[in-house]
Design an enzyme around this catalytic site. Structure first.
Site, PDB file in Angstrom:
ATOM      1  N   GLY B  13      24.488   4.908   5.571  1.00 64.51           N
ATOM      2  CA  GLY B  13      24.830   6.566   5.377  1.00 64.51           C
ATOM      3  C   GLY B  13      24.220   7.168   6.279  1.00 64.51           C
ATOM      4  O   GLY B  13      24.001   6.831   7.422  1.00 64.51           O
ATOM      5  N   LEU B  14      24.200   8.378   5.825  1.00 69.50           N
ATOM      6  CA  LEU B  14      23.581   9.603   6.744  1.00 69.50           C
ATOM      7  C   LEU B  14      22.178   9.787   6.442  1.00 69.50           C
ATOM      8  O   LEU B  14      21.326  10.991   6.121  1.00 69.50           O
ATOM      9  CB  LEU B  14      24.079  10.900   6.311  1.00 69.50           C
ATOM     10  CG  LEU B  14      24.391  11.916   7.805  1.00 69.50           C
ATOM     11  CD1 LEU B  14      24.734  11.231   8.915  1.00 69.50           C
ATOM     12  CD2 LEU B  14      25.303  13.121   7.390  1.00 69.50           C
ATOM     13  N   HIS B  15      21.382   8.427   6.658  1.00 70.08           N
ATOM     14  CA  HIS B  15      20.001   8.682   6.770  1.00 70.08           C
ATOM     15  C   HIS B  15      19.363   8.006   7.906  1.00 70.08           C
ATOM     16  O   HIS B  15      20.051   7.655   8.883  1.00 70.08           O
ATOM     17  CB  HIS B  15      19.334   7.660   5.494  1.00 70.08           C
ATOM     18  CG  HIS B  15      20.353   7.580   4.242  1.00 70.08           C
ATOM     19  ND1 HIS B  15      20.172   6.738   3.444  1.00 70.08           N
ATOM     20  CD2 HIS B  15      20.439   8.848   3.622  1.00 70.08           C
ATOM     21  CE1 HIS B  15      20.707   7.252   2.170  1.00 70.08           C
ATOM     22  NE2 HIS B  15      21.092   8.279   2.382  1.00 70.08           N
ATOM     23  N   ALA B  16      17.827   7.849   7.878  1.00 70.05           N
ATOM     24  CA  ALA B  16      17.153   7.434   9.174  1.00 70.05           C
ATOM     25  C   ALA B  16      17.867   7.610  10.092  1.00 70.05           C
ATOM     26  O   ALA B  16      18.070   8.645  10.645  1.00 70.05           O
ATOM     27  CB  ALA B  16      17.348   5.799   8.573  1.00 70.05           C
ATOM     28  N   PRO B  18      20.788   7.192  11.821  1.00 69.87           N
ATOM     29  CA  PRO B  18      21.960   7.888  12.196  1.00 69.87           C
ATOM     30  C   PRO B  18      21.879   9.503  11.659  1.00 69.87           C
ATOM     31  O   PRO B  18      22.364  10.362  12.506  1.00 69.87           O
ATOM     32  CB  PRO B  18      22.973   7.458  10.881  1.00 69.87           C
ATOM     33  CG  PRO B  18      22.374   6.097  10.616  1.00 69.87           C
ATOM     34  CD  PRO B  18      20.821   6.092  10.930  1.00 69.87           C
TER      35      PRO B  18
END
Lengths: 561, 92
Positions: B13-16, B18
């Site tokens: 997902g849009l974590h870490a 990315p």
């Protein structure tokens, strides 16, 4: 000349200059206002400049880092100049708050928001607090928290190191680790051993030493000397010469009279496994599978797990690889398995016990292990952590059998498992003593607490007695089922001799320690090891047990171990 | 106002990582870019250049997000950012 004594946790004799880890940044007083005469615009400008400086510093460190450390530094650098964080701080400044207090409060609310989201985001909450502390340090013009940056190698002195600090520790820049807090099982100790750095923990008062003075550290004796003597200089230079021979293990663990004791490695993934094989490990005695799960907010698929496990198995074709199933909980929380609100996590739902509350994860892991094992040539053994009763051992064996895993086993970390070893072993094929947790539970002493370091020693006669009882349980069971040791205790060459004397059949340790343990073991006959084990068991406490055994093993002093 | 939708392709997902890559790119764009989950009111849109905002947005793989920007170069910047979101950044 000033001397300090602590607990030696990783051998080595070095001389170098001291660099102190900066003290944690003190919280700006609650409600601190802008100094009279400072315009909010100026305070906001100073804050942005400080944030930019922190960003630039972290970014330049990220550029020279690699792997996970790099990714963490890059993300943290971005947080330092984050518009959401800075805008809310500037709002507070415009309402009259000082810049230090504004960024402190803004960081706290962002951190709390992330914490409440749980999972991966909750783990990043501490990164925001770290960034906040760095910005406050920059505003005050004091050194940033964390490991000091230096061009030349130094002796790092700290109160204690957190796992996050060790991610940024450059082993080429650090000669030795010395802490005023922490215990023999603390993160500092574990990291030092895995990097092969001399280390002394629980050395009270060292955090008051001035910067940049010269010191001598003996990581076996647990001593630090300021203004080193000629003798100490000679000892450091002899260690440097010895270190080369102590770095090579020929892959054949044995006593002086030829009693084989396979020396195995503790590994956490494929990279570790390849390094351990190169260092001569005769197999893997502890494959920690957490790496596959940590930093995840959902369970990895069976295929992902199987691929990761195969990476380790493939480093040891034809050799034994003992895999430990997921050991989450306590100091290794996992959002999809463990409950972070437990008031006593070390005594909570951890290790094998997560199967009580979240059944299915363990079975899918066993399926992945069986799949990887069938595609590799390693001799795969599988053990469950934190087994407490024979019934748990029986249930684990049933789960393994259902997936076609031939050699199930248990870790003996809970004293109840050692006390009932014969009944536990009736259900499984082997036992492996996890001395770190076994010591913590036998002595009721938290592994991370400096003041309890003396209690928290695997040299405690009570802990050695539990090892002896486990071996006796195997004899009583009657089928010669192996009992190994895979805790940090096996990496201490003197204690390794005692463990062999107690009847332990294999020793598994951080790969860096194989050569030293192998070199010492080779000088001791099995009968002598048994005598030393009796000597240690008869000691009144851990300090005497260690001292009495070491006095009978002069080879340790010769090698500087 | 120019806008684009994009489907999050990164596995985590849009974590870490990315999120870090995307925030860095959005921060370097010549215009201010906002991001919102599809269907979210426009006034709740967050600053796309803020990694902390992206993390609180909580966009998972497969979620559709809406990017908006205004000014010179907005169209080009949005196209580049959509490409980034629709790439599996965990794999690069």
């Amino acid at each position: 000349m000033q001397n300090f004594t602590g607990v030696g946790v990783s051998p080595g004799r070095v001389i170098g200059t001291i660099r102190q880890m900066p003290k944690p940044v003190a919280e700006p007083p609650s409600g601190e206002r802008l100094a009279s005469g400072t315009a909010p615009e100026d305070a906001a400008r100073d804050l942005k400049a400080a944030a930019q400086a922190v960003h630039d510093e972290l970014k330049s460190r990220a550029d020279t880092a690699s792997g996970d450390g790099k990714a963490v530094l890059e993300a943290t650098a971005l947080m330092a100049r984050d518009t959401m964080l800075l805008k809310s701080a500037v709002k507070l400044i415009n309402a009259g708050s000082s810049a230090e207090r504004a960024i402190w409060d803004a960081g706290a609310s962002v951190s709390e928001m992330l914490h409440n989201l749980g999972g991966y985001m909750a783990e990043r909450a501490t990164d925001v607090l770290d960034v906040r502390a760095r910005i406050v340090a920059a505003l005050r013009g004091v050194p940033a928290p964390g490991i000091p940056a230096s061009e030349t190698p130094f002796i790092l002195v700290a109160e204690d190191l957190a796992p996050a600090d060790t991610a940024t520790l450059d082993p080429d820049k650090v000669l030795a680790l010395v802490t005023s807090g922490g215990g023999p099982q603390s993160h500092t100790a574990i990291i030092a051993r895995s990097l092969g750095l001399p280390a002394v923990v629980a050395a009270h008062g060292v955090d008051e030493l001035p910067e940049s003075i010269e010191a001598y550290v003996d990581g076996a004796a647990g001593t630090i000397a300021i203004e080193p003597s000629e003798e100490q200089r000679a000892a450091a230079s002899a260690w440097a010469d010895n270190a080369a021979t102590l770095a090579v293990f020929d892959g054949n663990g044995t006593t002086a009279d030829g009693h084989p004791v396979p020396l195995l490695a503790n590994v956490g993934g494929a990279k570790d496994a390849a390094a351990a094989a190169a260092l001569g490990a005769q197999g893997v005695g502890l494959f920690r599978t957490e790496f596959c799960f940590l930093e995840r907010d959902t369970e990895p698929t069976v295929e992902e797990q199987a691929a990761a496990y195969k990476g380790v198995f493939d480093a040891f074709p034809g050799k034994k690889v003992v895999l430990r199933t997921l050991d989450a909980g306590a100091d290794k929380p996992l959002p999809f398995l463990t409950d972070a609100t437990e008031s006593n996590p070390a005594l909570g739902v951890r290790g094998y016990r997560t199967d009580f509350t979240t059944p299915g994860v363990l079975e899918r892991q066993l399926e992945a292990i069986a799949q990887a094992a069938s595609e590799s040539e390693a001799d795969v053994w599988v053990m469950a952590p934190m087994i407490s009763t024979p019934a748990e051992a029986a249930h684990f064996a049933t789960l393994c059998a259902a997936k076609g895993i031939k050699t199930p086993g248990v870790m003996v970390e809970v004293p109840s498992a050692a006390l009932t070893a014969a009944a536990v072993l009736r259900h499984v094929g082997f036992a492996s003593l996890g001395t770190n947790d076994l010591t913590q539970y036998a002595m009721a002493a938290d592994r991370q607490l400096g003041p309890l370091a003396a209690l928290n020693s695997p040299w405690q006669p009570a802990v050695l007695r539990l090892v002896q009882l486990t071996v006796a349980g195997s004899a009583e069971e009657g089928n010669n089922k192996p009992v190994g040791v895979c805790g940090e205790a096996a990496a201490d060459p003197a204690l390794a001799v005692v463990l062999v004397g107690l009847g332990v059949s294999t020793l598994s340790m951080t790969a860096r320690s194989l050569a030293a343990v192998g070199a010492v073991l080779r000088t001791v006959a099995l009968e002598q090891a048994r005598e030393l084990a009796q000597l240690a068991l008869s000691a009144p406490d851990a300090v005497d047990a260690r001292a009495w055994v070491r006095a009978k093993l002069p080879v340790l002093e010769e090698l500087g171990l | 106002m120019p806008e684009r939708t994009a489907t999050i392709a990164s596995r985590s997902g849009l974590h870490a990582r990315p999120a870090a890559i995307f925030a860095d790119a959005a921060g370097d764009a010549p215009v201010d870019v906002t991001i919102a989950m599809e269907g979210m009111p426009a006034e709740d849109a967050l600053d796309a250049g803020s990694i902390l905002s992206l993390m609180t947005l909580g966009a998972a793989k497969g979620d559709v997000v809406l990017l908006r920007a205004e000014g010179d170069g907005a169209e080009v910047a949005l196209d580049a950012l959509v490409t980034l979101l629709e790439t599996d950044l965990d794999a690069v």
